[in-house]
Design a protein around this motif. Structure first.
Motif, PDB file in Angstrom:
ATOM      1  N   VAL A 185     -73.329  57.884  17.793  1.00 21.87           N
ATOM      2  CA  VAL A 185     -73.364  58.149  19.233  1.00 21.87           C
ATOM      3  C   VAL A 185     -73.653  59.632  19.431  1.00 21.87           C
ATOM      4  O   VAL A 185     -73.173  60.469  18.658  1.00 21.87           O
ATOM      5  N   ARG A 186     -74.449  59.960  20.460  1.00 26.14           N
ATOM      6  CA  ARG A 186     -74.746  61.360  20.756  1.00 26.14           C
ATOM      7  C   ARG A 186     -73.818  61.944  21.812  1.00 26.14           C
ATOM      8  O   ARG A 186     -73.280  63.032  21.642  1.00 26.14           O
ATOM      9  N   HIS A 187     -73.667  61.238  22.930  1.00 24.62           N
ATOM     10  CA  HIS A 187     -72.887  61.759  24.053  1.00 24.62           C
ATOM     11  C   HIS A 187     -71.940  60.679  24.553  1.00 24.62           C
ATOM     12  O   HIS A 187     -72.215  59.477  24.434  1.00 24.62           O
ATOM     13  N   LEU A 188     -70.844  61.127  25.182  1.00 25.25           N
ATOM     14  CA  LEU A 188     -69.833  60.215  25.695  1.00 25.25           C
ATOM     15  C   LEU A 188     -69.804  60.217  27.221  1.00 25.25           C
ATOM     16  O   LEU A 188     -70.057  61.239  27.858  1.00 25.25           O
ATOM     17  N   GLY A 189     -69.458  59.048  27.770  1.00 27.76           N
ATOM     18  CA  GLY A 189     -69.351  58.929  29.214  1.00 27.76           C
ATOM     19  C   GLY A 189     -68.206  58.019  29.612  1.00 27.76           C
ATOM     20  O   GLY A 189     -67.646  57.277  28.800  1.00 27.76           O
TER      21      GLY A 189
END
Length: 330
Positions: A150-154
């Protein structure tokens, strides 16, 4: 297409594409979808410079991610894939929420396989699980970042305290929540907090589940089985009142030679450079119409008229039924 930044260094197209209507939802949501046309819509979006494509494990379940994965095969470069986890489900549909670390990992591994990618660009917690500390959930998501999966979290539809605690555990690139001319509840506290913490904002249902397009002029326009027939804002007692704002949107659209959908999306874009709406589409014709919103320049007078026609709290009826509403702002 114009481009914006979510979080400190995450560039995406100013408008993304919500893929939920495309497959696995059926006529119970936004009418029947054709898989070939849906894939053609994704390909056309890429041609138009759209980079952000939004799906979720629960859409289907599973087959929405599979369709998006099929569509981006051989077209991965420059494409930003966002998906979501957090629900339990069985053959009969959704059964609850589950953001335990074990389910975070299970869901991610499954999404990677269905999407046919090595890394998910943006992984959202779809709804907050009140039974699991957000630190545990985000901690498990952060482990996936460290592993390169995963690159970014939301987060999606999270409340103030949850957002703060999540951001203290790991940087959060984006909050996805409902926001549009007919749903402005995030403006008082949620959106300011996101800006304080450097979190980008991704509005879903930016066209009020189709209401703001002006294409639905009576409840009878909705096909049998369409879930919007049970939407409080589409109800007989609220429909006519909510059409009043649509009349103002249409008037401004006519003055600009634009569509009502373009004006509604342009209003959202004008609320800040950190806002990236994801209108849903399953057909090229509606996609092409929506994406032109990035080039619609509303005047100060236009914005004032829209604010007056659609003030905060001015829409008749709640945005969800009681059960769905209870799962938001936790």
């Amino acid at each position: 297409m114009k481009y914006r930044t979510l979080g400190p260094d995450f560039e995406v197209s100013a408008l993304g594409l919500g893929c939920m209507p495309m497959a696995g939802i059926g006529k119970g949501m936004y009418g029947e979808a054709n898989a070939d046309e849906s894939i053609a819509t994704i390909h056309r979006a890429i041609e138009l410079g759209v980079t952000l494509f939004d799906t979720a494990e629960i859409y289907g379940p599973l087959i929405n991610e599979e369709l998006l994965g099929k569509a981006i095969r051989g077209k991965r470069d420059g494409v930003v894939i966002a998906t979501k986890f957090g629900f339990r489900y069985d053959d009969n549909g959704m059964t609850g929420v589950d953001s335990t670390p074990a389910n975070v990992r299970r869901a991610c591994e499954g999404s990677l396989k269905r999407l046919g990618v090595e890394t998910i660009d943006l992984l959202y917690q779809h709804r907050v699980d009140p039974g699991v500390p957000i630190e545990d959930t985000v901690g498990a998501m952060a482990e996936l970042v460290r592993e390169g999966k995963v690159r970014h979290l939301g987060l999606s539809e999270a409340g103030l305290d949850t957002i703060r605690r999540a951001a203290a555990t790991h940087p959060i690139a984006a909050l996805q929540s409902e926001y549009s001319l007919w749903e402005r509840g995030v403006e008082d506290e949620i959106l300011p907090l996101c800006r304080e913490l450097g979190i980008g904002f991704v509005p879903y249902s930016p066209l009020g589940r189709g209401f703001l397009t002006g294409q639905i002029t009576a409840r009878s326009d909705l096909p049998e089985g369409d879930y919007r027939r049970n939407d409080p804002r589409y109800s007989e007692e609220n429909f006519a009142k909510n059409m009043e704002m649509v009349a103002v949107v249409k008037g401004i659209a006519d003055a600009h030679g634009a569509s009502p959908a373009q004006v509604a999306l342009a209003w959202l874009l004008a609320q800040g450079d950190d806002i990236v709406p994801i209108p849903g589409s399953k057909r090229r014709v509606t996609l092409e119409d929506s994406m032109q919103a990035a080039d619609v320049a509303l005047t100060a007078d236009d914005l004032a008229k829209l604010d007056a026609a659609a003030p905060k709290g001015g829409t008749a009826g709640p945005r969800y039924g009681e059960k769905a509403l209870s799962m938001t702002r936790i």
